[in-house]
Enzyme design. Structure first.
Site, PDB file in Angstrom:
ATOM      1  N   GLN A  68      31.349  44.877  32.167  1.00 18.86           N
ATOM      2  CA  GLN A  68      32.638  44.654  31.493  1.00 18.86           C
ATOM      3  C   GLN A  68      32.755  43.177  31.136  1.00 18.86           C
ATOM      4  OE1 GLN A  68      36.693  44.301  33.340  1.00 18.86           O
ATOM      5  NE2 GLN A  68      36.971  46.370  32.490  1.00 18.86           N
ATOM      6  N   TYR A  87      45.034  39.944  29.133  1.00 20.96           N
ATOM      7  CA  TYR A  87      44.000  38.942  28.915  1.00 20.96           C
ATOM      8  C   TYR A  87      43.902  38.629  27.418  1.00 20.96           C
ATOM      9  CZ  TYR A  87      42.929  39.866  33.796  1.00 20.96           C
ATOM     10  OH  TYR A  87      43.023  40.005  35.152  1.00 20.96           O
ATOM     11  N   SER A 132      35.587  51.712  39.489  1.00 17.09           N
ATOM     12  CA  SER A 132      36.398  50.849  38.622  1.00 17.09           C
ATOM     13  C   SER A 132      35.938  49.399  38.678  1.00 17.09           C
ATOM     14  CB  SER A 132      37.864  50.907  39.054  1.00 17.09           C
ATOM     15  OG  SER A 132      38.425  52.159  38.813  1.00 17.09           O
ATOM     16  N   PRO A 133      36.094  48.677  37.577  1.00 19.19           N
ATOM     17  CA  PRO A 133      35.901  47.223  37.642  1.00 19.19           C
ATOM     18  C   PRO A 133      36.961  46.624  38.565  1.00 19.19           C
ATOM     19  CG  PRO A 133      36.017  48.020  35.362  1.00 19.19           C
ATOM     20  CD  PRO A 133      36.477  49.134  36.238  1.00 19.19           C
ATOM     21  N   GLY A 172      39.154  53.289  42.107  1.00 19.55           N
ATOM     22  CA  GLY A 172      39.127  51.898  42.508  1.00 19.55           C
ATOM     23  C   GLY A 172      39.247  51.698  44.005  1.00 19.55           C
ATOM     24  N   ARG A 173      40.480  51.609  44.497  1.00 19.32           N
ATOM     25  CA  ARG A 173      40.703  51.239  45.896  1.00 19.32           C
ATOM     26  C   ARG A 173      40.045  52.170  46.904  1.00 19.32           C
ATOM     27  NH1 ARG A 173      47.014  49.183  45.264  1.00 19.32           N
ATOM     28  NH2 ARG A 173      46.529  47.637  43.665  1.00 19.32           N
TER      29      ARG A 173
END
Length: 799
Positions: free
Chosen positions: A513, A595, A434-435, A736-737
């Site tokens: 990204q 965003y 993941s970003p 991700g994590r």
């Protein structure tokens, strides 16, 4: 302690039996409004675990129940002209009337007083309590509980009436497996759930969405006409056998009902009776319901009864009101957790059946797999334990679909270790890093050695695609002063160094990204205070509308002009060209999480009165313009994805309905993949968290928008990821994590699940062999300690 039980269904009878068995001197009375042989269903499904629990609680009734059970092991799925079977599921069925007869007889045997045809008005409860001398009332009066309704202010029920209509029928046709059958009509899809419960009878439930039911004209049909319609629809499954009804006096509109999902915030009401406070305790369907597609309400009610009896076991319960209160609180706490788990799974299952048309586009093999794993309680490896041959055959089929050959006589890789091709790019597997914001760039936005190590380690760690964090297209597009950027040739060259490392030292591909922070810019790093504005050095912000992210705290951005939009578009184009020249394989546009571009998409953050605000198409106009400009300069053989927030988690915001519409718009503009996230658009959001909690959004977007998706959100192991990919809920899974804790997460999970085909760096091969030996040793020790039976998954849930 005298007990009054209102409701003579399986749960009410069983709790009365257990309480009387434990306290022979107590007066336990069951009051039931219907006759003893009235029943409004056909069969009851019990899991193997529930049967074991019944035997431990009352062996005598358990023996009688066991003697009447009809057991089967397989699930058979009829879809698309195919029948696909999976075994090892372990179900038992019993006729509802037979179960009631057994429990009534056992109640009489131990001395429970049974009062039938006692039409009990909830308003007369106090008189009944006084008459029986009851110190405890158990409200087991079913899904339409009058007591729950009367004391709703205490119980605070939440009743969610689901979309599908269903009719509960019987048939003399017998089945050797729990059977699901699907039929498409001009009106839409119908499905049947069928299972045998005695030597000559089966339950046959027909279900369809409300709109399909109405289009088919079933609302106007009599019971006889609607049964004939269903018998014709499923004639091949029924083999000429009729469908039977125990509600022949009802017209179709009344016989076909919608399932209410019931939850209650509290399960105990204290009823004032003269100088006493008598608890009225909910049990079974009065307290909670779970959709029939995942199991039986009777099963839950029986397990409630066992738990309540256990909590009331203390000798001083009757004499100590404080102990009674404590025992009842413990009963609710214990059962509420277990019920919530099952209800969450049931919600997933219910939604699957409400949207069969969504999954009907899948091949029969994947449709069946999706059905078997729909609740997310049965995982891929869990299914393998139940039926290794079925899973092995499915994995061979999936590998063939992914373009792999040569697995007819040898094990195929799990779905996450199959390749995925988009345009001219083939990923070695379905795992994406993941970003993840690192807040470690130089002050001028240049990526540093930290980014080289962070992305390089995860590329050599086995992932198919590693994504940069949101890389900002201009100095004023940054979230923090230490977020990376891509607006100069120096930035391009720094990123090119990282791209070269990934390409030279791993089979991974690397994605860029790009994004703009908008109203969420000029903040501190996560560890200094996430979303908190800079105390000095902030830059002016702009957004779709002049709305701060944190009211009274964040800087208020200015509303963008069309000149601002033109400048930002050119910045995205420039960053795209630099990313192309740096050698990135994949490009993603960040249009999520509040965003800049996300701010245009959500009505919560876009209040513009011009051509860029209002309806969804207008709100999407500027993000689509940016995407089109990027796509025009990005190489045609390289893929582009768009990250979207599929749900704002606030009333009046975007939901997954809008997510599907937006995905279609970006698909038509040339997007190849939608990276489906959710939330973080406004701070007042109220997300519903849980395992794989955002996967349903990726699933819906994939099926309804017809575009590949990336699933994200609390996906923590390869078993979960494999289930997502294998079932067609997404095409890629972003982790991700777990990758923060273990850069070699993909290689570790491959070893853990016995897949030897993952590509390790040659420098790390010694670690590979040691890890595989360690895992084999742990499995051997676990098997020796627990035994094969204990290692098997729980059975008997239709999940």
């Amino acid at each position: 302690m005298n007990v009054l039980v209102v409701g003579g269904g399986p749960g009410g009878l069983y709790v009365a039996l257990l309480l009387k068995r434990r306290r022979p001197d107590a007066v336990v009375t069951v009051v039931e409004r219907n006759r003893p042989d009235d029943t409004f269903g056909w069969g009851v499904v019990l899991s193997d675990q529930t049967v074991a629990n019944l035997r431990e609680a009352d062996p005598e009734s358990a023996d009688a129940i066991a003697g009447a059970l009809h057991r089967w092991d397989d699930i058979a799925i009829h879809f698309g002209g195919r029948t696909i079977r999976s075994g090892g599921h372990g179900f038992s069925g019993i006729g509802r009337q037979r179960l009631l007869t057994i429990l009534q007889a056992r109640c009489r045997e131990v001395g429970v007083r049974l009062r039938f045809e006692a039409e009990t008005d909830a308003g007369g409860l106090e008189g009944l309590v006084e008459q029986e001398g009851a110190a405890l009332v158990i409200a087991a009066d079913g899904i339409n509980s009058r007591l729950r309704e009367r004391f709703a202010a205490t119980y605070r029920p939440d009743i969610d009436v689901r979309d599908c209509r269903f009719v509960w029928l019987g048939t003399p046709r017998t089945f050797d497996a729990f059977t699901f059958a699907f039929r498409e009509t001009d009106a839409g899809w119908f499905q049947a759930h069928a299972y045998q419960f005695d030597e000559g009878t089966s339950t046959f439930i027909v279900e369809t969405p409300q709109a399909v039911w109405a289009r088919a004209g079933l609302a106007e049909m009599s019971d006889v006409e609607s049964r004939a319609y269903c018998a014709t629809l499923f004639a091949d499954i029924l083999g000429g056998a009729p469908l039977l009804s125990n509600a022949a006096h009802l017209r179709g509109s009344a016989q076909w009902i919608r399932f209410p999902r019931v939850t209650c915030a509290e399960w105990v009401h204290w009823l004032p009776v003269h100088d006493r406070q008598v608890p009225v305790v909910l049990l079974g369907d009065a307290a909670h319901t779970a959709h029939f597609s995942i199991g039986s309400g009777s099963k839950l009610a029986l397990e409630d009864a066992i738990a309540l009896d256990r909590q009331l076991a203390g000798d001083d319960i009757a004499a100590r009101p404080d102990h009674l209160r404590s025992a009842l609180a413990s009963y609710q706490a214990e059962r509420a957790v277990e019920v919530l788990k099952l209800q969450n799974a049931a919600r997933n299952s219910t939604e699957w059946f409400e949207h069969v048309e969504r999954y009907a586009r899948l091949a029969p093999e994947q449709f069946a797999y999706s059905l078997l794993t729909r609740s997310q309680r049965i995982s891929h490896e869990n299914l393998r334990l139940r039926d290794p041959a079925y899973v092995a055959a499915f994995e061979r089929w999936f590998a063939h679909q992914a373009g792999l050959a040569g697995h007819d006589a040898e094990p195929a890789p799990p779905a996450i270790f199959t390749p995925f091709t988009v345009r001219g790019v083939t990923l070695a597997n379905r795992i994406v890093v993941s970003p993840m914001a690192q807040y470690s760039a130089a002050a001028d936005g240049t990526p540093t050695d930290w980014h080289l190590v962070h992305l390089g380690a995860r590329a050599t760690g086995g992932a198919g695609l590693v994504m940069t964090e949101m890389t900002c297209v201009a100095p004023d597009a940054r979230i923090t002063p230490v977020c990376p950027g891509l607006w100069t040739e120096a930035h391009r060259d720094a990123w090119a160094r990282i791209v070269r490392f990934v390409h030279e030292h791993s089979p991974a591909r690397i994605g860029l990204q790009l994004g703009h922070a908008g109203a969420k810019g000029a903040t501190k790093t996560m560890w200094e205070g996430i979303d908190q504005p800079l105390e000095s050095g902030a830059w002016p912000l702009m957004a779709a509308s002049a709305l701060p992210y944190l009211d009274g705290i964040s800087q208020t951005p200015r509303e963008m002009t069309e000149a601002d939009m033109a400048r930002v578009t050119s910045e995205f184009v420039r960053a795209t060209e630099l990313g192309r020249d740096a050698g990135f394989d994949w490009l993603e546009l960040h249009a999520a999480h509040g965003y800049l571009l996300s701010g245009f998409l959500s009505p919560l953050t876009n209040h513009r009165p011009d051509a860029y605000g209002g309806a969804l198409a207008a709100r999407a106009r500027f993000p689509l313009q940016v995407f089109a400009a990027m796509r025009a300069v990005w190489p045609a053989d390289r893929p582009m994805s768009v990250r979207l927030s599929a749900h704002d988690w606030v009333a009046g915001g975007n939901t997954d309905d809008e997510a599907v519409a937006l995905a279609r718009l970006f698909r038509d503009a040339g997007a190849d993949v939608i990276d489906v996230s959710a939330g973080q658009v406004v701070k007042r959001e109220r997300p519903v968290y849980g395992r794989m909690w955002q996967t349903p959004f990726a699933d819906r977007v994939r099926q309804e928008a017809g575009i590949a998706t990336i699933a994200v959100g609390a996906i923590t192991d390869a078993d979960q990821a494999t289930g997502i990919i294998a079932s067609g809920r997404a095409d890629l899974v972003a982790i991700g994590r777990p990758h923060l804790a273990n850069p070699a997460w993909t290689l570790t999970e491959a070893a853990r699940h016995g897949y030897r085909g993952a590509i390790w760096p040659v420098q790390y091969l010694a670690g590979k062999s040691q890890l595989e030996r360690l895992i084999e040793r742990e499995r051997a020790m676990a098997g020796a300690t627990t035994g094969a039976a204990d290692a098997a998954p729980p059975k008997g849930e239709l999940t």
